[in-house]
Design a protein around this motif. Structure first.
Motif, short mmCIF file in Angstrom:
data_model
loop_
_atom_site.label_atom_id
_atom_site.label_comp_id
_atom_site.label_asym_id
_atom_site.label_seq_id
_atom_site.Cartn_x
_atom_site.Cartn_y
_atom_site.Cartn_z
N GLN A 171 0.89 -1.27 0.01
CA GLN A 171 0.05 -0.05 0.01
C GLN A 171 0.80 1.18 0.06
O GLN A 171 1.85 1.41 0.54
CB GLN A 171 -0.76 0.08 1.27
CG GLN A 171 -1.89 1.06 1.52
CD GLN A 171 -3.21 0.52 0.85
OE1 GLN A 171 -3.51 -0.74 0.53
NE2 GLN A 171 -4.11 1.55 0.39
N GLY A 172 0.51 2.37 -0.82
CA GLY A 172 1.06 3.63 -0.52
C GLY A 172 1.62 4.30 -1.97
O GLY A 172 1.20 3.76 -2.91
N SER A 173 2.49 5.19 -1.72
CA SER A 173 3.03 5.91 -2.92
C SER A 173 4.22 5.52 -3.51
O SER A 173 4.78 6.10 -4.49
CB SER A 173 3.26 7.32 -2.58
OG SER A 173 4.20 7.54 -1.35
N VAL A 174 4.69 4.40 -3.30
CA VAL A 174 5.94 4.02 -3.76
C VAL A 174 5.70 3.42 -5.36
O VAL A 174 4.52 2.91 -5.59
CB VAL A 174 6.43 2.66 -2.93
CG1 VAL A 174 6.97 2.83 -1.78
CG2 VAL A 174 5.49 1.36 -2.88
N ALA A 175 6.67 3.64 -6.17
CA ALA A 175 6.54 3.23 -7.59
C ALA A 175 6.38 1.81 -7.77
O ALA A 175 6.78 1.01 -6.96
CB ALA A 175 7.67 3.56 -8.13
N CYS A 176 5.71 1.48 -8.82
CA CYS A 176 5.71 0.03 -9.30
C CYS A 176 6.97 -0.62 -9.68
O CYS A 176 7.93 0.25 -10.05
CB CYS A 176 4.65 0.01 -10.47
SG CYS A 176 2.89 0.59 -10.40
N THR A 177 7.11 -1.64 -9.62
CA THR A 177 8.69 -2.46 -9.80
C THR A 177 8.43 -3.18 -10.93
O THR A 177 7.45 -3.91 -11.13
CB THR A 177 8.95 -3.53 -8.59
OG1 THR A 177 8.83 -2.66 -7.24
CG2 THR A 177 10.42 -4.03 -8.74
N SER A 178 9.57 -3.14 -11.85
CA SER A 178 9.77 -3.86 -13.10
C SER A 178 9.78 -5.43 -12.89
O SER A 178 10.52 -5.68 -11.82
CB SER A 178 10.67 -3.54 -13.97
OG SER A 178 10.51 -2.14 -14.50
N CYS A 179 9.04 -6.29 -13.40
CA CYS A 179 9.57 -7.93 -13.20
C CYS A 179 10.82 -7.93 -13.58
O CYS A 179 11.45 -7.51 -14.51
CB CYS A 179 8.44 -8.52 -14.14
SG CYS A 179 6.67 -8.22 -14.16
#
Length: 230
Positions: A171-179
């Motif tokens: 949850q939160g504002s952290v960025a999505c991570t690439s696979c």
């Protein structure tokens, strides 16, 4: 027994004056004992002699000896006397009048928030915006609404779904991570990546579908989720 006593509403009495002066207390049937009730929602100690000894009850506020007004919805008062009613804090609300405890204030539920102090109805708890955000119980600011897993964006603002080839588990504002290489993701708003099957491999970071998983050539093989052939 000397001095008047009370049952429900305490009285201010001429008898009390005579009792305090040490004189005899006349009997009620002599009509010498003139008893006056405290104003509504007020009380006073036994043997009170002044109207100003009548103080407002819990849940009511006003001057000593004067009119006591009930705490309105969204407020409470847990002490007697002239103190003002206290407002329910932001993130809570109360529909009760003449409330006597902070426990009367009800927390806004999960996924809602209220920035209003003294909120007096459940409708003051607003739903987090954009339907992709969440908040804990009793949230008092729109910034308490944070992006769900699979989505990213500033707290309290619109959340965007993680794109193909990316994921977000928290949850939160952290960025999505690439696979990672050896994995892929072919849907948006993902919370995990999918491993390439056995005997295939992928060296691509952020692969967006299974076509990035290449078959091992010749007599080579690869374990599930491999990023190289062996």
């Amino acid at each position: 027994m000397r001095g008047p006593r009370h049952a429900e509403r305490v009285r201010v009495s001429v008898c009390a004056v005579m009792w305090l002066l040490g004189g005899p207390v006349p009997s009620a049937d002599m009509l010498l004992c003139f008893v006056q009730s405290c104003p509504a929602s007020a009380n006073s100690p036994v043997a009170s002699i002044l109207l100003t000894q009548c103080t407002c009850n819990e849940g009511y506020s006003g001057p000593d000896g004067g009119t006591c007004g009930a705490c309105v919805a969204g407020e409470y008062k847990s002490v007697t006397g002239t103190a003002l009613c206290s407002q329910c804090i932001a993130g809570t609300y109360s529909t009760a009048t003449a409330a006597t405890s902070v426990d009367t204030c009800i927390s806004c539920g999960t996924g809602k928030y209220s920035e209003i102090e003294g909120a007096d109805e459940a409708a003051d708890c607003l739903t987090c915006p954009f339907q992709t955000t969440h908040s804990i119980t009793g949230s008092d600011n729109v910034t308490d609404c944070t992006c769900n897993v699979g989505y990213t964006g500033p707290d309290g603002q619109a959340c965007s779904a993680c794109a193909f080839g990316k994921f977000k588990r928290v949850q939160g504002s952290v960025a999505c991570t690439s696979c990672d290489a050896g994995t892929y993701q072919d849907v948006v708003a993902a919370t995990h990546c999918i491993s390439c099957v056995a005997d295939t491999f992928s060296t691509t970071v952020g692969a967006q579908n299974s076509s990035f998983c290449l078959a091992c050539p010749g007599n080579a093989s690869a374990a599930v989720g491999s990023n190289e052939q062996t």
